[in-house]
Motif scaffolding. Structure first.
Motif, PDB file in Angstrom:
ATOM      1  N   MET A   1      30.518  18.825   5.293  1.00  0.00           N
ATOM      2  CA  MET A   1      30.223  20.116   4.973  1.00  0.00           C
ATOM      3  C   MET A   1      30.753  20.271   3.225  1.00  0.00           C
ATOM      4  O   MET A   1      29.970  20.587   2.480  1.00  0.00           O
ATOM      5  CB  MET A   1      30.863  21.059   5.621  1.00  0.00           C
ATOM      6  N   PHE A   2      32.032  19.579   2.988  1.00  0.00           N
ATOM      7  CA  PHE A   2      32.465  19.645   1.851  1.00  0.00           C
ATOM      8  C   PHE A   2      31.656  18.645   0.693  1.00  0.00           C
ATOM      9  O   PHE A   2      31.486  19.090  -0.419  1.00  0.00           O
ATOM     10  CB  PHE A   2      33.871  19.315   1.743  1.00  0.00           C
TER      11      PHE A   2
ATOM     12  N   VAL B   1      34.844  28.231  14.131  1.00  0.00           N
ATOM     13  CA  VAL B   1      34.355  27.397  13.051  1.00  0.00           C
ATOM     14  C   VAL B   1      33.708  28.223  12.050  1.00  0.00           C
ATOM     15  O   VAL B   1      33.672  28.344  10.651  1.00  0.00           O
ATOM     16  CB  VAL B   1      33.583  26.168  13.566  1.00  0.00           C
ATOM     17  N   LEU B   2      33.003  29.135  12.754  1.00  0.00           N
ATOM     18  CA  LEU B   2      32.222  30.062  11.820  1.00  0.00           C
ATOM     19  C   LEU B   2      33.163  31.075  11.200  1.00  0.00           C
ATOM     20  O   LEU B   2      32.710  31.482  10.143  1.00  0.00           O
ATOM     21  CB  LEU B   2      31.068  30.982  12.664  1.00  0.00           C
ATOM     22  N   SER B   3      33.937  31.430  11.886  1.00  0.00           N
ATOM     23  CA  SER B   3      34.922  32.263  11.137  1.00  0.00           C
ATOM     24  C   SER B   3      35.621  31.730   9.955  1.00  0.00           C
ATOM     25  O   SER B   3      35.962  32.535   8.878  1.00  0.00           O
ATOM     26  CB  SER B   3      36.018  32.905  12.117  1.00  0.00           C
TER      27      SER B   3
ATOM     28  N   GLU C   1      31.184  31.277   5.661  1.00  0.00           N
ATOM     29  CA  GLU C   1      30.740  31.412   4.056  1.00  0.00           C
ATOM     30  C   GLU C   1      30.304  30.368   3.263  1.00  0.00           C
ATOM     31  O   GLU C   1      29.245  30.429   2.902  1.00  0.00           O
ATOM     32  CB  GLU C   1      31.936  32.196   3.267  1.00  0.00           C
ATOM     33  N   HIS C   2      30.860  29.191   3.815  1.00  0.00           N
ATOM     34  CA  HIS C   2      30.449  27.853   3.047  1.00  0.00           C
ATOM     35  C   HIS C   2      29.180  27.482   3.613  1.00  0.00           C
ATOM     36  O   HIS C   2      28.186  26.967   2.907  1.00  0.00           O
ATOM     37  CB  HIS C   2      31.527  26.669   3.346  1.00  0.00           C
ATOM     38  N   LEU C   3      28.891  27.666   5.009  1.00  0.00           N
ATOM     39  CA  LEU C   3      27.667  27.134   5.621  1.00  0.00           C
ATOM     40  C   LEU C   3      26.555  28.195   5.204  1.00  0.00           C
ATOM     41  O   LEU C   3      25.355  27.590   4.657  1.00  0.00           O
ATOM     42  CB  LEU C   3      27.789  27.358   7.344  1.00  0.00           C
ATOM     43  N   ASN C   4      26.680  29.175   4.873  1.00  0.00           N
ATOM     44  CA  ASN C   4      25.447  30.317   4.258  1.00  0.00           C
ATOM     45  C   ASN C   4      25.237  29.873   2.644  1.00  0.00           C
ATOM     46  O   ASN C   4      24.224  29.925   2.364  1.00  0.00           O
ATOM     47  CB  ASN C   4      26.200  31.667   4.436  1.00  0.00           C
ATOM     48  N   GLN C   5      26.231  29.469   2.175  1.00  0.00           N
ATOM     49  CA  GLN C   5      26.057  28.957   0.709  1.00  0.00           C
ATOM     50  C   GLN C   5      25.287  27.776   0.661  1.00  0.00           C
ATOM     51  O   GLN C   5      24.121  27.631  -0.132  1.00  0.00           O
ATOM     52  CB  GLN C   5      27.344  28.513   0.026  1.00  0.00           C
TER      53      GLN C   5
ATOM     54  N   ASN D   1      22.567  16.988   9.991  1.00  0.00           N
ATOM     55  CA  ASN D   1      23.478  16.508  10.829  1.00  0.00           C
ATOM     56  C   ASN D   1      24.723  17.671  11.362  1.00  0.00           C
ATOM     57  O   ASN D   1      25.177  17.858  12.251  1.00  0.00           O
ATOM     58  CB  ASN D   1      24.504  15.482  10.666  1.00  0.00           C
ATOM     59  N   VAL D   2      25.066  18.522   9.974  1.00  0.00           N
ATOM     60  CA  VAL D   2      25.999  19.466   9.930  1.00  0.00           C
ATOM     61  C   VAL D   2      25.455  20.646  11.104  1.00  0.00           C
ATOM     62  O   VAL D   2      26.149  21.128  11.724  1.00  0.00           O
ATOM     63  CB  VAL D   2      26.440  20.074   8.577  1.00  0.00           C
TER      64      VAL D   2
END
Length: 294
Positions: free
Chosen positions: A284-285, A232-234, A238-242, A261-262
């Protein structure tokens, strides 16, 4: 009470400005200090100065010690002399209008030669320090690349503030607060409309995303693929960091709950607990759409 920046740091920040900006800011600070002197003296004497009075008219009414000029010898220089003999960088030229006496003084000698009361001098000096703090705020904001809020673009701003913006200088908190109070109804309408426009755009994006989801297979991944924390992190790190970098922009309580929750889902996955991958992607989206990051 906060202290103004040290002389060396102020000089460093001034070097980031062009000549026109330096001249504008120094003149702004000088005029504010003259106004502070005038206001403090009038208040001490119990004299009310009408707003439409010119500076000369106000001083004629007070008929007392006038702060005529503030000279600045520049960083590292002390070209001026106080009446006491001390070398000065900043020299305050004060004149008694009634007695026609003029002194060139440093800050510490203002009370000694003018015989103004200690509490009045203290009030004036404290006011000067606050003005220096405002200067420091403007310089720090300039270094950080401050730009005026878009909401201010179409407002008929006061001439002095508009000139400051046109010069490419940031506004201080005191100045922005002045604008917010002057144009409170207009700014409120603008911001409500922008929020409505944003929500409309978000709903359109969400509908498009939902439609894309419905047109795809129930699972985004092959059944045989095992979902792991590393996977999931791979794919989505990048999206999570944004989102993490912009989380202070999340004001909506529903979106805040989704972000919590995410993050909890990621922690659960790291601990090898159950993980709803489709639900994770949807939330997330939605957060990315809400923050205009996708």
């Amino acid at each position: 009470m906060l202290s103004p920046l040290v002389e060396q740091e102020v000089n460093r920040l001034y070097q980031l400005l062009n000549e026109a900006q330096i001249s504008f800011l120094q003149d702004y600070i000088k005029q504010n200090k003259k106004s502070k002197w005038l206001e403090s003296l009038a208040r001490k004497k119990g004299i009310v100065l009408e707003k439409n009075l010119s500076s000369d008219e106000a001083w004629d009414k007070l008929n007392d010690w006038e702060l005529q000029e503030i000279l600045d010898g520049g960083y590292g220089n002390r070209p001026y002399r106080c009446e006491c003999g001390m070398a000065l960088r900043f020299c305050y030229i004060v004149r008694h209008r009634k007695e026609n006496r003029t002194f060139r003084l440093g800050e510490t000698c203002l009370g000694n030669y003018t015989l103004l009361s200690a509490d009045l001098i203290k009030d004036i000096i404290n006011g000067f320090h606050k003005i220096d703090l405002e200067r420091d705020e403007i310089l720090n904001k300039f270094e950080l690349g401050w730009t005026p809020p878009l909401d201010y673009a179409s407002l008929p701003l006061p001439e002095d503030i508009q000139k400051q913006i046109d010069a490419g200088l940031p506004l201080s908190y005191r100045q922005t607060n002045r604008i917010e109070n002057l144009f409170k109804p207009e700014l409120s309408r603008k911001r409500k409309q922008r929020e409505l426009d944003h929500l409309t755009q978000l709903h359109v994006r969400k509908a498009a995303f939902t439609a894309r989801q419905a047109s795809q297979p129930a699972s985004f991944i092959p059944p045989a693929e095992r979902i792991t924390y590393e996977l999931v992190l791979s794919r989505h790190g990048e999206h999570l960091n944004q989102i993490k970098e912009n989380e202070l922009r999340i004001k909506n309580q529903v979106m805040l709950a989704k972000w919590e929750n995410v993050q909890q889902m990621i922690l659960n996955l790291q601990c090898h607990e159950s993980f709803d991958y489709s639900g994770f992607l949807a939330e997330m989206f939605e957060l990315l759409y809400n923050l205009d990051l996708y």
